[in-house]
Design a protein around this motif. Structure first.
Motif, PDB file in Angstrom:
ATOM      1  N   SER A 189       0.017  -0.723  -7.128  1.00 29.18           N
ATOM      2  CA  SER A 189      -0.909  -0.596  -5.996  1.00 29.18           C
ATOM      3  C   SER A 189      -2.337  -0.547  -6.515  1.00 29.18           C
ATOM      4  CB  SER A 189      -0.587   0.667  -5.185  1.00 29.18           C
ATOM      5  OG  SER A 189      -0.737   1.831  -5.989  1.00 29.18           O
ATOM      6  N   GLY A 190      -3.282  -0.518  -5.580  1.00 27.37           N
ATOM      7  CA  GLY A 190      -4.678  -0.519  -5.973  1.00 27.37           C
ATOM      8  C   GLY A 190      -5.099   0.733  -6.712  1.00 27.37           C
ATOM      9  N   TYR A 191      -4.826   1.899  -6.108  1.00 27.20           N
ATOM     10  CA  TYR A 191      -5.281   3.168  -6.664  1.00 27.20           C
ATOM     11  C   TYR A 191      -4.143   4.074  -7.123  1.00 27.20           C
ATOM     12  CZ  TYR A 191      -9.902   2.062  -4.711  1.00 27.20           C
ATOM     13  OH  TYR A 191     -11.107   1.474  -4.415  1.00 27.20           O
ATOM     14  N   THR A 225     -11.281  -5.219  -5.939  1.00 24.50           N
ATOM     15  CA  THR A 225     -11.369  -3.767  -5.781  1.00 24.50           C
ATOM     16  C   THR A 225     -11.226  -3.098  -7.141  1.00 24.50           C
ATOM     17  OG1 THR A 225     -10.278  -3.981  -3.624  1.00 24.50           O
ATOM     18  CG2 THR A 225     -10.387  -1.773  -4.595  1.00 24.50           C
ATOM     19  N   ALA A 226     -10.223  -3.515  -7.889  1.00 25.27           N
ATOM     20  CA  ALA A 226      -9.983  -2.925  -9.206  1.00 25.27           C
ATOM     21  C   ALA A 226     -11.127  -3.229 -10.165  1.00 25.27           C
ATOM     22  CB  ALA A 226      -8.661  -3.434  -9.769  1.00 25.27           C
ATOM     23  N   ALA A 249     -14.011  -0.880  -8.879  1.00 26.00           N
ATOM     24  CA  ALA A 249     -13.766   0.552  -9.017  1.00 26.00           C
ATOM     25  C   ALA A 249     -13.442   0.948 -10.450  1.00 26.00           C
ATOM     26  CB  ALA A 249     -12.625   0.978  -8.094  1.00 26.00           C
ATOM     27  N   ARG A 282      -6.038   3.671   0.184  1.00 24.38           N
ATOM     28  CA  ARG A 282      -7.045   2.636   0.420  1.00 24.38           C
ATOM     29  C   ARG A 282      -6.468   1.243   0.150  1.00 24.38           C
ATOM     30  NH1 ARG A 282     -12.655   4.778  -2.464  1.00 24.38           N
ATOM     31  NH2 ARG A 282     -12.910   6.698  -1.221  1.00 24.38           N
ATOM     32  N   ARG A 297      -7.532   8.587  -3.190  1.00 24.45           N
ATOM     33  CA  ARG A 297      -7.827   7.195  -2.814  1.00 24.45           C
ATOM     34  C   ARG A 297      -6.565   6.354  -2.634  1.00 24.45           C
ATOM     35  NH1 ARG A 297     -11.856   5.411  -7.567  1.00 24.45           N
ATOM     36  NH2 ARG A 297     -10.080   6.212  -8.754  1.00 24.45           N
ATOM     37  N   ALA A 347      -6.551  -2.533  -1.281  1.00 28.62           N
ATOM     38  CA  ALA A 347      -7.166  -3.001  -2.522  1.00 28.62           C
ATOM     39  C   ALA A 347      -6.751  -4.431  -2.840  1.00 28.62           C
ATOM     40  CB  ALA A 347      -6.771  -2.079  -3.681  1.00 28.62           C
ATOM     41  N   GLN A 396      -3.898  -0.726 -10.151  1.00 29.71           N
ATOM     42  CA  GLN A 396      -4.799  -1.753 -10.654  1.00 29.71           C
ATOM     43  C   GLN A 396      -6.065  -1.126 -11.232  1.00 29.71           C
ATOM     44  OE1 GLN A 396      -4.531  -3.708  -6.705  1.00 29.71           O
ATOM     45  NE2 GLN A 396      -4.629  -5.606  -7.852  1.00 29.71           N
ATOM     46  N   VAL A 397      -6.616  -0.139 -10.553  1.00 25.21           N
ATOM     47  CA  VAL A 397      -7.842   0.493 -11.045  1.00 25.21           C
ATOM     48  C   VAL A 397      -7.596   1.153 -12.396  1.00 25.21           C
ATOM     49  CG1 VAL A 397      -9.565   2.280 -10.600  1.00 25.21           C
ATOM     50  CG2 VAL A 397      -8.793   0.814  -8.736  1.00 25.21           C
ATOM     51  N   ARG A 425       0.857  -1.184   0.000  1.00 21.43           N
ATOM     52  CA  ARG A 425       0.000   0.000   0.000  1.00 21.43           C
ATOM     53  C   ARG A 425       0.897   1.239   0.000  1.00 21.43           C
ATOM     54  NH1 ARG A 425      -4.716   0.925   4.463  1.00 21.43           N
ATOM     55  NH2 ARG A 425      -4.596  -1.362   4.440  1.00 21.43           N
TER      56      ARG A 425
END
Length: 413
Positions: free
Chosen positions: A140-142, A157-158, A161, A151, A148, A153, A215-216, A113
């Motif tokens: 990372s996720g975001y 999540t991806a 979102a 957050r 964001r 993830a 990822q998103v 993260r």
């Protein structure tokens, strides 16, 4: 800085990324797969894990087993060809060791993260000060920036979102997640592309950089025409089942022993299909004779789809492929067992084997990138926990046996 003479396992390989040294601090999938791709292509990849909290995917099924001993096939597939180093980065000595390794590395991969590495005192800025040519890939996720970014993830999540979850499934029903971890896997691929671009720049200028892949973001970039459909026409993508949003015919059709994909939607392909299936008059039918007419939902459901269903109803998947597979896009829908045992899969070396001795042989997917001069080497085992500590620390950081022994005694490695 005078770097030590590399150990043979750290020396240049025959791959196209020969001589590139990668520190892989990542866990589970998005980061490990990115690093694995680099390893397949010839990079020397060192998997760095916390000795008290190793990569959790070591516990993922399926397992190779020999008595009480087991080894994760999941971990083996995504960490093949890497060297293993156990290193406690919460320990000041561990931090110092990583910094010494960074001095001789070309690329670092992590998927924590955002903010985690900074808390450890190992941010990109800190490591770049040690090695200005370092390429630092952070997945990372975001992403590393934005409201964001902090957050937590996962892949789902991806998918949620990034919009792809809302587009998948059947009309009028609840959306369905994509059946593979596309959020992780797409980030892996974009991460490798970004890392290779940054490495080229670093080789040319001596300047490394941070490669920030979310990822998103990766999922948004995989949504095909959904973004422009919305921005141009205000249309919100929704589940279409096995059909395309507007290309027709281009979907799954039943046959005598299963299903096939059929996608002869252009005028040329449609005419060829009509000839092959004994209805040449359908190609000249004034209601069906152009692609735009066949795209019309009402015409498609009333005329085109029933015709195609009739073509396939009494024929098996194999019969259909023999009849038409070399001429038009018509492909049997195979389960994964059929895919693994399909001769064409072997011809392309897309199932490879790694020998784990008494545990057995792990058959896993191969490398889809085929290079004529510097072929990839995916058929390799993954590292055991901390397996190559002495080799890595001596060959890359220049530590002598006494220093390594002290680190081991102190629980740092």
């Amino acid at each position: 800085m005078n770097l030590p003479t590399p150990h043979p396992l750290l020396a240049a390989s025959a791959g196209s990324l020969s001589g590139v040294v990668v520190l892989d601090l990542s866990r589970v999938l998005a980061g490990p797969y990115a690093a694995s791709l680099l390893a397949d292509l010839g990079a020397t990849v060192i998997k760095v894990e916390n000795p008290a909290d190793p990569d959790v995917s070591r516990g993922f099924p399926p397992y190779l087993r020999d008595g009480e001993e087991e080894f994760s096939g999941y971990y083996g597939q995504y960490n093949r060809g890497k060297l293993g180093l156990a290193l406690d980065l919460a320990n000041e000595q561990g931090k110092a060791v990583l910094k010494d390794l960074v001095a001789g590395a070309d690329l670092l991969v992590e998927n924590f993260r955002p903010g985690t590495m900074a808390k450890l005192g190992l941010s990109y800025e800190t490591l770049a000060a040690i090695n200005p040519r370092l390429v630092y890939l952070a997945i990372s996720g975001y992403g590393q920036t934005g409201s964001r970014s902090r957050r937590p993830a996962f892949d789902n999540t991806a998918q949620a979102a990034g919009g792809i979850w809302s587009m998948n499934g059947y009309p009028g029903e609840a959306p369905v997640r994509v059946g593979v971890t596309i959020g992780d896997l797409s980030a892996s691929l974009f991460g490798v592309i970004g890392a290779l671009a940054a490495l080229r720049h670093a080789e040319a200028t001596g300047e490394g950089q941070l490669v920030d892949v979310a990822q998103v973001d990766s999922i948004i970039a995989m949504t095909e025409t959904a973004v422009v459909d919305y921005t141009v026409e205000g249309k919100v993508a929704s589940p279409q089942g096995n059909a395309h949003a507007w290309v027709r015919p281009y979907e799954l059709f039943p046959c005598a022993d299963g299903q096939v994909f059929f996608g002869a939607y252009t005028d040329k392909l449609w005419r060829a299909a009509c000839e092959l299936f004994g209805t040449p008059e359908a190609a000249d039918d004034p209601e069906l004779d152009t692609m735009r007419k066949r795209f019309d939902p009402e015409v498609y459901e009333r005329r085109v789809k029933p015709l195609v269903v009739a073509w396939f109803a009494d024929r098996t998947r194999a019969e259909l492929e023999r009849l038409a597979g070399d001429v038009i896009p018509l492909t049997a829908v195979r389960d994964i067992g059929e895919v693994v045992e399909e001769p064409g899969t072997a011809e392309r070396e897309m199932v490879v084997e790694a020998d784990y001795g008494p545990l057995g042989v792990l058959r896993m997917f191969g490398q889809p990138i085929k290079l004529s001069a510097t072929p990839a080497t995916p058929a390799r085992t993954a590292n055991r926990m901390g397996e190559h500590a002495d080799i890595v620390l001596a060959g890359l950081a220049g530590y002598d046996a006494e220093r390594i022994a002290v680190l081991r005694a102190d629980g740092v490695i």
